[in-house]
Design a protein around this motif. Structure first.
Motif, short mmCIF file in Angstrom:
data_model
loop_
_atom_site.label_atom_id
_atom_site.label_comp_id
_atom_site.label_asym_id
_atom_site.label_seq_id
_atom_site.Cartn_x
_atom_site.Cartn_y
_atom_site.Cartn_z
N THR A 208 -15.12 64.34 0.52
CA THR A 208 -15.09 64.92 -0.83
C THR A 208 -13.70 64.85 -1.43
O THR A 208 -13.55 64.67 -2.65
CB THR A 208 -15.59 66.38 -0.82
OG1 THR A 208 -14.90 67.12 0.21
CG2 THR A 208 -17.08 66.43 -0.56
N ASN A 212 -12.93 62.82 -4.88
CA ASN A 212 -12.21 63.41 -6.00
C ASN A 212 -11.02 62.55 -6.42
O ASN A 212 -10.84 62.27 -7.62
CB ASN A 212 -11.74 64.82 -5.62
CG ASN A 212 -10.98 65.50 -6.75
OD1 ASN A 212 -9.77 65.74 -6.65
ND2 ASN A 212 -11.66 65.82 -7.83
N GLY A 241 -13.19 63.13 -12.63
CA GLY A 241 -13.02 63.78 -11.33
C GLY A 241 -13.40 65.24 -11.27
O GLY A 241 -13.52 65.80 -10.17
N ILE A 242 -13.60 65.88 -12.42
CA ILE A 242 -13.99 67.29 -12.43
C ILE A 242 -15.46 67.39 -12.80
O ILE A 242 -15.84 67.26 -13.95
CB ILE A 242 -13.13 68.10 -13.44
CG1 ILE A 242 -11.64 67.92 -13.15
CG2 ILE A 242 -13.51 69.58 -13.38
CD1 ILE A 242 -11.20 68.42 -11.80
N GLN A 243 -16.30 67.58 -11.80
CA GLN A 243 -17.74 67.57 -12.02
C GLN A 243 -18.28 68.98 -12.26
O GLN A 243 -17.60 69.98 -11.98
CB GLN A 243 -18.45 66.95 -10.81
CG GLN A 243 -17.94 65.59 -10.41
CD GLN A 243 -17.82 64.63 -11.58
OE1 GLN A 243 -16.74 64.26 -11.97
NE2 GLN A 243 -18.95 64.25 -12.15
N TYR A 268 -15.93 69.99 -2.45
CA TYR A 268 -15.43 69.26 -3.61
C TYR A 268 -14.88 70.21 -4.66
O TYR A 268 -13.86 69.92 -5.30
CB TYR A 268 -16.56 68.42 -4.22
CG TYR A 268 -16.09 67.43 -5.26
CD1 TYR A 268 -15.70 66.15 -4.90
CD2 TYR A 268 -16.03 67.78 -6.61
CE1 TYR A 268 -15.27 65.23 -5.84
CE2 TYR A 268 -15.61 66.87 -7.57
CZ TYR A 268 -15.23 65.59 -7.17
OH TYR A 268 -14.80 64.70 -8.12
N TRP A 271 -11.39 71.11 -3.78
CA TRP A 271 -10.45 70.01 -4.07
C TRP A 271 -10.22 69.86 -5.56
O TRP A 271 -9.09 69.63 -6.01
CB TRP A 271 -10.97 68.70 -3.49
CG TRP A 271 -11.09 68.65 -2.01
CD1 TRP A 271 -12.18 68.26 -1.29
CD2 TRP A 271 -10.09 68.98 -1.04
NE1 TRP A 271 -11.94 68.34 0.06
CE2 TRP A 271 -10.66 68.78 0.24
CE3 TRP A 271 -8.78 69.45 -1.12
CZ2 TRP A 271 -9.94 69.01 1.42
CZ3 TRP A 271 -8.07 69.68 0.05
CH2 TRP A 271 -8.65 69.47 1.30
N MET A 272 -11.30 69.96 -6.37
CA MET A 272 -11.13 69.70 -7.81
C MET A 272 -10.34 70.82 -8.48
O MET A 272 -9.65 70.58 -9.47
CB MET A 272 -12.48 69.48 -8.49
CG MET A 272 -13.31 70.68 -8.80
SD MET A 272 -14.85 70.22 -9.67
CE MET A 272 -15.41 71.85 -10.20
N THR A 275 -6.67 69.76 -7.44
CA THR A 275 -6.18 68.61 -8.21
C THR A 275 -6.12 68.93 -9.70
O THR A 275 -5.20 68.51 -10.40
CB THR A 275 -7.05 67.36 -7.97
OG1 THR A 275 -8.43 67.68 -8.28
CG2 THR A 275 -6.96 66.90 -6.54
#
Length: 292
Positions: A208, A212, A241-243, A268, A271-272, A275
């Motif tokens: 994940t 990302n 990248g940001i779902q 995920y 992580w998002m 980031t």
């Protein structure tokens, strides 16, 4: 009904509907007609979201040799559009907010139809090598996604049209509330399933993170390749990248009734946020001299 079931079947869909209502209150019909004004940037962003992301997710699931359940969880992520969080991060990063909102709104509508069919293929593919039977009711899925995305957005847009001053006053509170709701529900989902989270992070944490970083990287590179302005580059990078983690959670836990598929989504989401936070720190400090 267990705590996990209550969160997955009641609070998660409800929270997503509230977030979508808030997003709808920031939209006007002109947000959709901007497609004509920004065709290149819009098409690049939409191609990343609807085509590149599922392909990248599919290839990574195979490359990391994920279990069928983990692989489908990754595919759920890869098929979901951006959400209110991506709009919020874009705003803080001083990106092209109009482009971000247009991409989110349009992709959310289109994904009603793309998600069921892409996931049906993914389920069939990853299910072929296992005895685990997972099925996606396509029509029911379309109806459910419409109920928790399109309808609340439409109601929000009607409020914006007929109660404009109220909608404008509520824009910031609703944006803040949407972020808080997402974080609280996310924590609740993880807390209710803490027993399987550690093993799940071992299975899906790395893939994940790569998903990302790669999707953001592809968004950035494609936007730069077509020589878009920095504001649009930022928007497309974030949208890639940001779902919509809340929608992904709903699909995994409420529609597919499989909490384990939510593990990659949880990883995920962590992580998002990291980031996304880095991007906000990096781009939010700059001074913008030109209009978007």
């Amino acid at each position: 009904m267990t705590a996990a079931e209550l969160i997955g079947k009641v609070f998660l869909p409800l929270s997503l509907a509230i977030i979508m209502l808030g997003m709808g209150m920031t939209l006007v019909p002109a947000d959709f007609t901007r497609i004509v004004k920004f065709p290149k940037a819009f098409l690049i962003g939409l191609t990343n979201q609807l085509i590149f992301l599922p392909i990248i997710g599919f290839l990574l699931a195979i490359a990391f040799d994920l279990s069928p359940v983990m692989a489908v969880g990754v595919m759920i992520l890869a098929t979901c559009p951006g959400g209110a969080t991506s709009n919020l991060i874009t705003q803080v990063c001083k990106g092209n907010i109009a482009l971000s909102v247009t991409l989110t709104a349009f992709a959310s509508v289109v994904s009603i139809f793309t998600i069921p069919f892409i996931l049906s293929y993914a389920l069939a593919y990853f299910d072929s090598a296992t005895d685990v039977a997972i099925q996606l009711p396509v029509l029911d899925t379309i109806v459910q996604i419409m109920g928790i995305t399109v309808i609340p957005i439409s109601i929000g847009m009607l409020i914006r049209k007929y109660k404009t001053n109220f909608a404008k006053r509520m824009e910031k509170p609703m944006r803040t509330a949407s972020t808080i709701i997402f974080i609280l529900v996310f924590i609740a989902v993880l807390g209710a399933n803490a027993a399987i989270l550690v093993d799940g992070m071992k299975a899906a944490g790395l893939v994940t993170l790569v998903l990302n970083l790669v999707t953001m990287g592809v968004g950035y590179l494609t936007a730069k390749l077509f020589k878009l302005k920095l504001e649009s580059v930022i928007s497309i990078t974030i949208e890639s990248g940001i779902q919509n983690g809340t929608l992904a959670f709903v699909i995994a836990t409420s529609i597919l009734n499989n909490i384990e598929m939510g593990i990659p989504i949880g990883a995920y989401s962590i992580w998002m946020f990291i980031t996304g936070g880095i991007l906000m720190w990096q781009f939010g400090r700059r001074t913008v001299t030109a209009s978007l």
